[in-house]
Enzyme design. Structure first.
Site, short mmCIF file in Angstrom:
data_model
loop_
_atom_site.label_atom_id
_atom_site.label_comp_id
_atom_site.label_asym_id
_atom_site.label_seq_id
_atom_site.Cartn_x
_atom_site.Cartn_y
_atom_site.Cartn_z
N ASP A 21 -9.61 0.10 -10.75
CA ASP A 21 -8.38 0.86 -11.03
C ASP A 21 -8.77 2.11 -11.78
O ASP A 21 -9.43 2.04 -12.83
CB ASP A 21 -7.43 -0.01 -11.87
CG ASP A 21 -6.12 0.70 -12.21
OD1 ASP A 21 -5.83 1.75 -11.61
OD2 ASP A 21 -5.40 0.19 -13.08
N ASP A 76 -8.03 9.16 -19.79
CA ASP A 76 -7.72 8.89 -21.20
C ASP A 76 -8.97 8.39 -21.93
O ASP A 76 -9.23 8.78 -23.08
CB ASP A 76 -6.63 7.82 -21.29
CG ASP A 76 -5.35 8.22 -20.57
OD1 ASP A 76 -5.20 9.41 -20.25
OD2 ASP A 76 -4.51 7.34 -20.34
#
Length: 321
Positions: free
Chosen positions: A250, A256
């Protein structure tokens, strides 16, 4: 870290509840695809950045806003459990906590739909209340999931205070010139780089064009994530970091993780090239598990991978940076 303790990194950005479903493929318009896995977790670029930096050993404070709903209060508990100072996170009595709906297929590709909720209710006053935290920090990490006047206030205050500014320019949008001029390091992906510069980023060469555009406009250093690697560019030179070979589950949260690790390394006095190498590995590790929060690596995990790969495993060429 304890609330009120001086933070190494202050993060200003979005806080959400993430709802993720994985299925065999992503649905098209009108499709009904049966998924086989569901996750609910803390999310939002601000929260992910804060937790990511805390897991890498930094003292972190978060500035953001959640609702007074049960989801918001649960997210605050999770943040505290990760060691993040939440003393500057406001509780909004009239807005719901932000929500992100994510669909992921078995190849790791994703679709996202978000309702920002309380994130868009942040005010410049929220930043003003966190001025002392920002001034005392080494790095401010900020994203665009909160109103632009909030972003601008945080960036300009940090710059004036001598706090280094790292900008994660997501979601993709154009930005005012005075804001770019106040940023020490910006890390756009391909879509964000095109929104900022008009350059379609497809490879190393086009990533360099986008990065050069941002340098000309006053940004101190640029890290552009292209489809096949990350380009680091400053006035002193260029570094190319090819994509690392990992088994991706994923891609949610990879950016981030990169920004959090970059901020941590810069706080520790590393050069931008060194910080980008460290962040590049953290970002790759983040793609190996489902969900943004679950994929954020620890310090031990990143350093173990760096030790195995060595400098040659991270870059195809020597860097002048």
């Amino acid at each position: 870290m304890a609330t009120g303790e001086q933070a190494d990194i202050v993060v200003v950005g979005g806080i959400n509840t993430d709802f993720l479903v994985q299925g065999p493929r992503l649905p098209g318009p009108g499709d009904n695809v049966r998924g086989h896995l569901f996750l609910e977790s803390l999310g939002g670029k601000g929260a992910d950045g804060a937790v990511g930096a805390a897991r890498l050993g930094a003292r972190v404070a978060l500035v953001g806003r959640v609702g007074m709903d049960p989801r918001g209060l649960a997210l605050l508990e999770q943040l505290e459990g990760e060691g993040v100072d939440i003393g500057a996170v406001a509780r909004d009595p009239s807005a719901l906590t932000g929500v992100v709906l994510e669909m992921v297929d078995e190849a790791g590709r994703k679709q996202t739909l978000a309702s920002p909720g309380a994130n868009l209710c942040m005010r410049v006053a929220d930043v003003m209340q966190a001025e002392e935290r920002i001034s005392a920090a080494s790095v401010l990490l900020v994203d665009l999931e909160v109103p632009m006047d909030v972003v601008s206030a945080a960036v300009h205050h940090a710059r004036a205070a001598g706090t280094r500014v790292v900008l994660d320019p997501a979601p993709a949008m154009s930005l005012p010139e005075d804001l770019l001029e106040a940023v020490h390091v910006i890390r756009p992906n391909a879509e964000e780089a095109e929104a900022l510069t008009g350059v379609e980023v497809r490879d190393r060469g086009s990533a360099r064009q986008a990065a050069e555009n941002l340098l000309r406009r006053g940004v101190g250093g640029v890290v552009v994530a292209s489809p096949d690697g990350s380009l680091v560019l400053t006035s002193e030179g260029e570094l190319w970091l090819p994509d690392l070979s990992v088994e991706r589950a994923d891609t949610t949260g990879a950016g981030d993780a990169f920004c959090a690790a970059l901020a941590v390394a810069l706080t520790e006095g590393k050069s931008l090239a060194q910080a980008a190498r460290f962040a590049h590995e953290a970002s790759a590790l983040a793609t190996m598990r489902l969900g943004a929060l679950g994929g954020l690596p620890t310090r031990e995990q990143v350093e173990s991978r760096l030790a195995l790969l060595g400098p040659a495993g991270l870059s195809a060429e020597a860097s002048p940076l």
